[in-house]
Scaffold this motif. Structure first.
Motif, PDB file in Angstrom:
ATOM      1  N   ALA A  68       5.255  -6.427  -5.758  1.00 32.88           N
ATOM      2  CA  ALA A  68       4.209  -6.331  -4.732  1.00 32.88           C
ATOM      3  C   ALA A  68       3.363  -5.084  -4.936  1.00 32.88           C
ATOM      4  O   ALA A  68       2.139  -5.110  -4.757  1.00 32.88           O
ATOM      5  N   ALA A  69       3.994  -3.989  -5.313  1.00 35.13           N
ATOM      6  CA  ALA A  69       3.260  -2.736  -5.520  1.00 35.13           C
ATOM      7  C   ALA A  69       2.280  -2.842  -6.678  1.00 35.13           C
ATOM      8  O   ALA A  69       1.234  -2.182  -6.674  1.00 35.13           O
ATOM      9  N   CYS A  70       2.600  -3.667  -7.677  1.00 34.20           N
ATOM     10  CA  CYS A  70       1.671  -3.858  -8.800  1.00 34.20           C
ATOM     11  C   CYS A  70       0.336  -4.413  -8.305  1.00 34.20           C
ATOM     12  O   CYS A  70      -0.724  -4.075  -8.830  1.00 34.20           O
ATOM     13  N   GLU A  71       0.387  -5.255  -7.284  1.00 33.59           N
ATOM     14  CA  GLU A  71      -0.847  -5.789  -6.707  1.00 33.59           C
ATOM     15  C   GLU A  71      -1.424  -4.842  -5.667  1.00 33.59           C
ATOM     16  O   GLU A  71      -2.627  -4.564  -5.655  1.00 33.59           O
ATOM     17  N   GLU A  72      -0.582  -4.329  -4.783  1.00 34.62           N
ATOM     18  CA  GLU A  72      -1.064  -3.649  -3.584  1.00 34.62           C
ATOM     19  C   GLU A  72      -1.437  -2.194  -3.796  1.00 34.62           C
ATOM     20  O   GLU A  72      -2.035  -1.590  -2.911  1.00 34.62           O
ATOM     21  N   HIS A  73      -1.141  -1.613  -4.958  1.00 37.94           N
ATOM     22  CA  HIS A  73      -1.449  -0.191  -5.121  1.00 37.94           C
ATOM     23  C   HIS A  73      -2.951   0.055  -5.190  1.00 37.94           C
ATOM     24  O   HIS A  73      -3.403   1.187  -5.010  1.00 37.94           O
ATOM     25  N   TYR A  74      -3.747  -0.987  -5.412  1.00 39.75           N
ATOM     26  CA  TYR A  74      -5.202  -0.838  -5.383  1.00 39.75           C
ATOM     27  C   TYR A  74      -5.746  -0.841  -3.956  1.00 39.75           C
ATOM     28  O   TYR A  74      -6.878  -0.452  -3.732  1.00 39.75           O
TER      29      TYR A  74
END
Length: 699
Positions: free
Chosen positions: A431-437
């Motif tokens: 999820a962090a791979c997507e949401e860090h932006y």
């Protein structure tokens, strides 16, 4: 009063330029009319792929007569100056001029009378100028190779100009002018394929109706409504629902003059590819809408296209052609996706060592290491698992090197999540791979998973601190590295997740990880904090809060916990909305003003505790007692972070402050009493600083 109809008929205008072009045409024509004294009643512009149109109604038939005075030379001036004045004003002799007296002498004044012209003549003069100087972002010249191209520069070859002017009850006149051999007239043309014949038009209502008969929907909003309504109904009839896309709708409506909505399909096997990739493929390559199953929320193997023609076969050939192209594009996307799955995300990372992030900030690989380190430090502060946050930061940028993201950059981050899940990563890491932006804008959602929060904060803070360190700060309207957006992202992450975070400490930690060291490294965190304060003002102002309250809280110094600042500003705003708050603010301002005047006069400050033995009035004693009690109570409340209680404590100052100013003369004849009372005023100012610097608050 007469109306103007203007149409500029050309080859296809790019869809992305149409809305601005229509607005520019309206603005340019109406501004010129007003400048010429022709004040109109209303105007509206339209655009289709092949035409810009404008109607302006309620234009006066004639300009008003103009009378202006022009000041000339002094009486007795040289003959050359006098002759120049006579020529400029059109006077035959100085006998026709008036003499005006002023302190500098007597001057000749000439009265210039300019009779108004017919509006149609004014239009014939201004319209060619507007057309020749029209501000297209890109334009072209055209003409036969053997002949000299025309002098007109237009977005695409211009074929016809319609320009009529007249009353609704009369036959309108043609506004006579020509550009590069194109004579303005009353002739336009309908749909390129369905009704290409010439059409003679008179005024706007007649023009719009005849175009509709000729298969041209002039109004862009009407075309959008037709496309959206038909697309929804077509999907609903199949048991599906349309995936709405306003940007795509705006573009598609600019590609057609007579929208015809059709449905096509593709092989179900392509649905193994992520929905976002399918949508990006169909949207970007064929400008088509996708359809989903309302029961599952997943896309179906259907798509909706918008044709510009009513086909005899019901659109079968058009649908078949789109299906053929979409099938090929989806095949490529499926291949890219399956190829990407064969390589793990971490195996792509070595390539980042050859990719420069910024010449002064090193490679992407170096940046990823900085984000990893910073995410690990932030993780305990936001309740995230350190190992997961570090792993997520390690993988977060890897999908930038995948085939799918290379083809469709808009799915970066999202594909990182899919690839991370496919290789068995923890759900929070994926999820962090997507949401860090995120959040990337005011309408974007804010991550709530602690791992995503840690990586998102690390990513944005590394960017901010890095560009601050190399002095690449936003200036004016320029912000090439989107640093304002990054700062607002940090603010929203902290505020909406109720995070306790010292920005100064985190910024200092991020700075320590940089290889470049700025000359003013000690000043950088506080300088960056001031930038956050400005962004916070913007954020709070959009939410209806007062920006001056942010200044009042930041002015206390050492305020780098954004959550506490937001809460303190909120409590202060509510307090100032009460009568007690308003009156206390007024009293504090009065005390500050008196102090400022007297300190300037005496060239000194009045700090230090007042001498209780010098209190001679009950109001002095009551105020001193209240200040002591309130300061203790408010400070204790602030220490407990109960800002509402601190404001309630401040409210207790209002009665004794009011009584003091009502009964006590500050500038007493006795110097010692005067000094003591000024110190007491300073105590009021100091007491209120327990919650905010009231001097920064606007009345």
């Amino acid at each position: 009063m007469p109306d103007l109809l203007l149409e500029l008929f050309s080859e296809e205008i790019p869809a992305r330029m149409q809305a601005k072009a229509a607005d520019d045409l309206r603005r340019l024509v109406t501004d010129k009319l007003v400048a010429e004294g022709l004040v109109y009643e209303g105007a509206k512009a339209f655009a289709t792929p092949r035409r810009l149109a404008l109607t302006v109604h309620g234009i006066p038939a004639r300009q008003p007569d103009l009378k202006t005075e022009r000041r000339g030379p002094k009486v007795g001036a040289p003959d050359a100056a006098v002759q120049g004045f006579l020529k400029a004003t059109g006077l035959k002799s100085l006998d026709e001029a008036k003499i005006q007296r002023d302190p500098k002498g007597d001057f000749y004044i000439g009265l210039i009378e300019r009779p108004g012209r017919d509006a149609i003549d004014v239009l014939a003069e201004i319209l060619p100028v507007i057309i020749r100087t029209f501000p297209w972002p890109k334009s072209m010249r055209w003409g036969a190779r053997s002949a000299k191209p025309g002098s007109l520069s237009w977005v695409r070859p211009l074929h016809a100009i319609t320009a009529t002017f007249g009353l609704e009850t009369e036959e309108p006149d043609v506004v006579k002018f020509s550009i590069d051999g194109i004579e303005a007239g009353q002739t336009t043309y309908g749909h390129r394929f369905l009704a290409p014949s010439a059409i003679s038009v008179r005024r706007f209502e007649d023009y719009e109706a005849k175009l509709l008969d000729a298969k041209v929907v002039l109004d862009p909003d009407r075309r959008k409504d037709a496309i959206l309504t038909d697309a929804k109904q077509l999907a609903f009839a199949q048991g599906f629902e349309l995936v709405e896309d306003q940007t795509l709708l705006d573009e598609v409506s600019g590609l057609v003059e007579w929208p015809v909505v059709l449905m096509g399909s593709f092989e179900p096997e392509f649905l193994k590819t992520p929905d976002e990739v399918i949508r990006a493929t169909i949207r970007n390559n064929q400008k088509c809408f996708v359809v989903r199953d309302p029961k599952t929320g997943r896309l179906t193997n259907k798509f909706i296209l918008t044709a510009n023609i009513e086909a005899i076969d019901g659109g079968k050939v058009i649908v078949s052609g789109n299906e053929r192209v979409i099938r090929a594009r989806l095949s490529d996307a499926k291949f890219f996706y399956e190829t990407d799955l064969k390589t793990k995300l971490e195996d792509r990372l070595p390539k980042f060592e050859q990719i420069v992030f910024h010449e002064k900030l090193g490679t992407q690989a170096e940046r990823i290491k900085r984000i990893e380190r910073l995410a690990a430090e932030i993780a305990p502060l936001v309740g995230a698992d350190v190992a997961k946050a570090t792993r997520a930061a390690h993988l977060a940028k890897a999908d930038l090197l995948t085939e799918v993201v290379g083809e469709f950059p808009e799915v970066q981050g999202l594909m990182g999540k899919y690839y991370a899940l496919a290789q068995g990563e923890d759900a929070s890491v994926a999820a962090a791979c997507e949401e860090h932006y995120k959040p990337q804008g005011p309408a974007d959602r804010v991550p709530t998973d602690p791992v995503s929060i840690a990586v998102a904060l690390a990513d944005k803070l590394d960017t901010l601190v890095g560009f601050w360190a190399i002095d690449e700060k936003p200036t004016g309207s320029k912000d090439p590295y989107a640093l304002r957006r990054a700062a607002l992202g940090v603010i929203r992450l902290i505020a909406e997740n109720a995070l306790r975070l010292s920005l100064l400490k985190v910024a200092a930690s991020a700075l320590a990880g940089l290889s470049v060291k700025p000359a003013d490294a000690e000043k950088l965190p506080s300088d960056l904090l001031a930038f956050f304060a400005d962004r916070l003002k913007v954020q709070l102002r959009e939410q209806g809060a007062r920006h001056d309250l942010v200044d009042a809280v930041f002015a206390l110094g050492g305020q780098d916990d954004l959550l506490m600042i937001v809460r303190r500003v909120d409590a202060l705003g509510k307090f100032l909305d009460t009568d007690d708050g308003k009156n206390l603010l007024a009293g504090t301002k009065r005390a500050s003003n008196i102090l400022s005047i007297e300190e300037k006069k005496d060239k000194r400050t009045f700090h230090g505790a007042p001498d209780a033995a010098l209190y001679s009035l009950a109001e002095e004693k009551a105020l001193a007692k209240a200040i002591g009690e309130v300061t203790t109570e408010a400070s204790a409340a602030v220490a407990k972070e109960d800002f509402a209680a601190a404001m309630r404590a401040m409210a207790k100052l209002r009665p004794p402050v009011d009584a003091f100013f009502d009964k006590v003369r500050v500038n007493d004849d006795d110097p010692k009493v005067r000094e003591n009372r000024l110190k007491l005023l300073n105590e009021i100012r100091s007491a209120t600083r327990a919650v905010a610097d009231f001097s920064k608050i606007q009345d």
